[in-house]
Design an enzyme around this catalytic site. Sequence first.
Site, short mmCIF file in Angstrom:
data_model
loop_
_atom_site.label_atom_id
_atom_site.label_comp_id
_atom_site.label_asym_id
_atom_site.label_seq_id
_atom_site.Cartn_x
_atom_site.Cartn_y
_atom_site.Cartn_z
N SER A 96 0.87 -1.19 0.00
CA SER A 96 0.00 0.00 0.00
C SER A 96 0.90 1.23 0.00
CB SER A 96 -0.84 0.00 1.29
OG SER A 96 -1.51 1.23 1.46
N TYR A 124 -2.12 0.13 10.82
CA TYR A 124 -2.07 -0.32 9.42
C TYR A 124 -0.75 0.04 8.76
CZ TYR A 124 -3.69 -1.06 4.58
OH TYR A 124 -3.83 -1.48 3.26
P1 NAP Z 1 -11.28 -6.34 0.40
O1 NAP Z 1 -12.27 -6.20 -0.69
O2 NAP Z 1 -11.74 -6.19 1.83
O3 NAP Z 1 -10.50 -7.72 0.23
C1 NAP Z 1 -9.69 -8.27 1.24
C2 NAP Z 1 -9.48 -9.74 0.93
O4 NAP Z 1 -8.59 -10.29 1.93
C3 NAP Z 1 -10.77 -10.54 0.97
O5 NAP Z 1 -10.81 -11.43 -0.11
C4 NAP Z 1 -10.67 -11.31 2.30
O6 NAP Z 1 -11.30 -12.58 2.16
C5 NAP Z 1 -9.15 -11.50 2.38
N1 NAP Z 1 -8.73 -11.82 3.75
C6 NAP Z 1 -8.84 -11.05 4.86
N2 NAP Z 1 -8.39 -11.73 5.93
C7 NAP Z 1 -8.00 -12.95 5.47
C8 NAP Z 1 -7.48 -14.11 6.09
N3 NAP Z 1 -7.25 -14.17 7.41
N4 NAP Z 1 -7.19 -15.21 5.33
C9 NAP Z 1 -7.42 -15.15 3.99
N5 NAP Z 1 -7.92 -14.10 3.33
C10 NAP Z 1 -8.22 -13.01 4.09
O7 NAP Z 1 -10.13 -5.24 0.25
P2 NAP Z 1 -9.06 -4.96 -0.94
O8 NAP Z 1 -8.97 -3.49 -1.06
O9 NAP Z 1 -9.33 -5.77 -2.14
O10 NAP Z 1 -7.71 -5.44 -0.21
C11 NAP Z 1 -6.77 -6.31 -0.83
C12 NAP Z 1 -5.35 -5.92 -0.41
O11 NAP Z 1 -5.06 -4.61 -0.93
C13 NAP Z 1 -5.12 -5.82 1.10
O12 NAP Z 1 -3.84 -6.35 1.39
C14 NAP Z 1 -5.15 -4.33 1.37
O13 NAP Z 1 -4.41 -3.99 2.53
C15 NAP Z 1 -4.51 -3.81 0.09
N6 NAP Z 1 -4.76 -2.40 -0.25
C16 NAP Z 1 -6.04 -1.92 -0.39
C17 NAP Z 1 -6.24 -0.57 -0.70
C18 NAP Z 1 -7.60 0.03 -0.87
O14 NAP Z 1 -7.73 1.28 -0.84
N7 NAP Z 1 -8.64 -0.75 -1.06
C19 NAP Z 1 -5.13 0.27 -0.88
C20 NAP Z 1 -3.85 -0.24 -0.73
C21 NAP Z 1 -3.68 -1.59 -0.41
P3 NAP Z 1 -12.15 -13.32 3.30
O15 NAP Z 1 -12.75 -12.26 4.18
O16 NAP Z 1 -13.16 -14.11 2.51
O17 NAP Z 1 -11.16 -14.21 3.99
#
Ligand code: NAP
Length: 240
Positions: A127, A140
């Site tokens: 991120s 975070y």
């Molecule tokens: P999201 O829609 O909430 O997706 C998060 C994913 O992580 C879900 O598929 C969830 O699946 C999975 N997850 C959470 N805990 C888990 C566990 N214990 N074991 C296995 N899977 C798990 O959010 P997203 O934005 O796509 O996030 C994906 C990545 O991008 C993350 O690492 C986040 O920190 C990063 N990111 C996001 C943003 C943003 O603005 N959205 C910006 C920078 C970085 P389940 O709940 O089904 O397990």
Amino acid sequence: MAVVTGASSGIGAATARALAAAGYQVVLGARRIDRVNALAEEIGGLGRQLDVTDEASVEAFVAGLDRVHVLVNNAGGAKGLDPVATADLDDWRWMWETNVLGTLRVTKALLPALVDSGDGLIVTITSIAAIEAYDNGAGYTSAKHAQGVLHRTLRYELLGKPVRLTEIAPGMVETDFSLVRFEGDQERADAVYQGLDPLSADDVADVISFVATRPPHVNLDQIVIKPRDQASARRNVKTG
Ligand code: NAP
């Protein structure tokens, strides 16, 4: 074969779709197995339950995956937005367990299969929080910094082995990220993106697909991707 963690929503689901479209056989993991299986069926992949915070779950998830070309460490997220003075230790534990130790567990488990493929690639979704600090975000940002350092260290340690490493550091992406961060408070989550043009999960997945389709001698080390409207974690202005 490509493995995507956290493939049940957001960036992970979009990445699974994009890699399948690029010709990869995709293995999708997340805790919500119904979502993972539905997407796996749609893209001709394989869904498996995965909790990256649980050693036994990771072991079962990787069983039989002997040759892996791409691992996308995507599972992760944030909980809360509290100043250090009132930090919730359980939120911090969740963020460190999921983003940092989760990435470590899955990467360790699949490293032999990535090396054995003869052309492995590890993509880790960190991120801009892995690069910047911001008020109320230390749980975070510290976890994402640690995840980034883990990934970047591996780039040094694997030099000479046939494994490439790419860190993707996105800014604001509209997914379930904020809904999870604010414990299901939809109004608060929506407010994060209000009046701005954030990235979509597909925007990030496009870049990951580009990375995964470069020839073996090309290593894209670190890619920072933000919406035009966002200059840093705390500075965003709607383009007029
Ligand atoms: P999201 O829609 O909430 O997706 C998060 C994913 O992580 C879900 O598929 C969830 O699946 C999975 N997850 C959470 N805990 C888990 C566990 N214990 N074991 C296995 N899977 C798990 O959010 P997203 O934005 O796509 O996030 C994906 C990545 O991008 C993350 O690492 C986040 O920190 C990063 N990111 C996001 C943003 C943003 O603005 N959205 C910006 C920078 C970085 P389940 O709940 O089904 O397990």
